[in-house]
Design a protein around this motif. Structure first.
Motif, PDB file in Angstrom:
ATOM      1  N   HIS A   1       0.953  -1.100   0.031  1.00 58.83           N
ATOM      2  CA  HIS A   1       0.049  -0.099   0.060  1.00 58.83           C
ATOM      3  C   HIS A   1       1.026   1.179  -0.038  1.00 58.83           C
ATOM      4  CE1 HIS A   1       1.260  -0.152   4.222  1.00 58.83           C
ATOM      5  NE2 HIS A   1       0.828   1.115   4.466  1.00 58.83           N
TER       6      HIS A   1
ATOM      7  N   PRO B   1      -3.999   0.343  -2.409  1.00 57.46           N
ATOM      8  CA  PRO B   1      -4.818   1.144  -1.549  1.00 57.46           C
ATOM      9  C   PRO B   1      -3.774   2.216  -1.293  1.00 57.46           C
ATOM     10  CG  PRO B   1      -5.061  -1.211  -0.643  1.00 57.46           C
ATOM     11  CD  PRO B   1      -4.174  -1.507  -2.001  1.00 57.46           C
TER      12      PRO B   1
ATOM     13  N   THR C   1      -8.299   1.811  -3.726  1.00 53.85           N
ATOM     14  CA  THR C   1      -9.015   2.107  -2.618  1.00 53.85           C
ATOM     15  C   THR C   1      -8.262   3.281  -1.834  1.00 53.85           C
ATOM     16  OG1 THR C   1      -9.209  -0.125  -2.161  1.00 53.85           O
ATOM     17  CG2 THR C   1      -9.937   1.227  -0.404  1.00 53.85           C
TER      18      THR C   1
END
Lengths: 145, 118
Positions: free
Chosen positions: B15, B33, B48
């Motif tokens: 991420h 993400p 996300t």
């Protein structure tokens, strides 16, 4: 809400283009095309960084291209650096590839080569001209006495 | 300075995160993400996206799903959007579904449209 722990991470799947300022600790595992000011920069093995870096500590394990100005630079075994590197202290692991212009960069507080060079020049020039004068006119009061 | 202890083990995370003190001008494209806590003047594309309460974003946001606790000025294109009570959003919203908490400041034009990018 989760706290980040004052660290910025550009993940492996991330691409960033632009300018990053005020990042304290930043890790780059993706592709970054940017000018960056930070305290500590880590370029991971898969990381690609293209652009200028101003930082206290830079750890390079990936690819870097650009102009780096850093206090301490650590190029690990997988590092590949091209461009220009201004550093105060440099560590290079066996295997690191540096294809760059490397300049040992004294800071102003420790040592100022430009300043001292100018001082030297200023001191040398009058002395030289004095000598020339003295040579031309040997009877100056000081030399006479 | 160069001791092993001073450097955390470099394991590529899955991420990305931008710290709250960071000021950014530019574009971020992430296929995973992203947690955003800093100031951004530019566009974000993410899978996300979580915009924390300390974040201020001026620009366009494109993502699959967006959670907003901070401030966004610009357009949001997403499948799912969640604006929490601390959110401040001005601009345009193109999404399939939106949830807005009581207390969120929203001054936006809503458009419902199918989005598959992000």
């Amino acid at each position: 809400m989760d706290k980040l722990g004052s660290k910025t991470v550009i993940g492996a799947g991330a691409t960033f283009t632009g300018k990053i300022a005020n990042a304290r600790v930043i890790e780059v595992h993706g592709k970054v095309n940017a000018d960056l000011t930070a305290e500590k920069v880590t370029i991971g093995e898969a990381g690609h960084f293209n652009g200028a870096i101003h930082a206290d500590l830079v750890v390079v394990s990936g690819h870097y291209e650009g102009k780096m100005q850093a206090g301490s630079v650590w190029a690990t075994a997988t590092a590949s650096i091209s461009g220009k590197l201004h550093y105060e202290t440099l560590q290079m692991d066996r295997g690191a590839a540096l294809n760059c212009h490397i300049v040992h960069n004294w800071t102003a507080k420790n040592h100022n080569p430009a300043q001292s060079d100018n001082d030297d020049a200023d001191q040398l020039l009058p002395a030289a001209s004095d000598k020339a004068k003295n040579g031309a006119v040997p009877t100056t009061p000081e030399e006479g006495a | 300075m160069f001791g092993k202890n001073s450097v955390s083990p470099v394991t590529p995370p899955n991420h990305s995160q931008i710290d709250e003190n960071v000021r950014i001008r530019g574009t971020i494209t992430v296929s995973e993400p992203l947690v955003m806590a800093g100031h951004l003047d530019g566009d974000i594309k993410a899978d996300t996206l979580h915009i924390l309460s300390t974040a201020i974003i001026t620009g366009d946001v494109t993502a699959q799903s967006v959670t907003i606790d901070g401030r966004v000025h610009g357009s949001i294109v997403a499948d799912k959007v969640y604006l929490s009570a601390t959110a401040h959003f001005e601009g345009q919203l193109h999404c399939q579904g939106v949830a807005i908490d009581h207390g969120a400041y929203v001054d936006a034009k809503f458009t419902k449209e199918p989005v598959t990018n992000g």
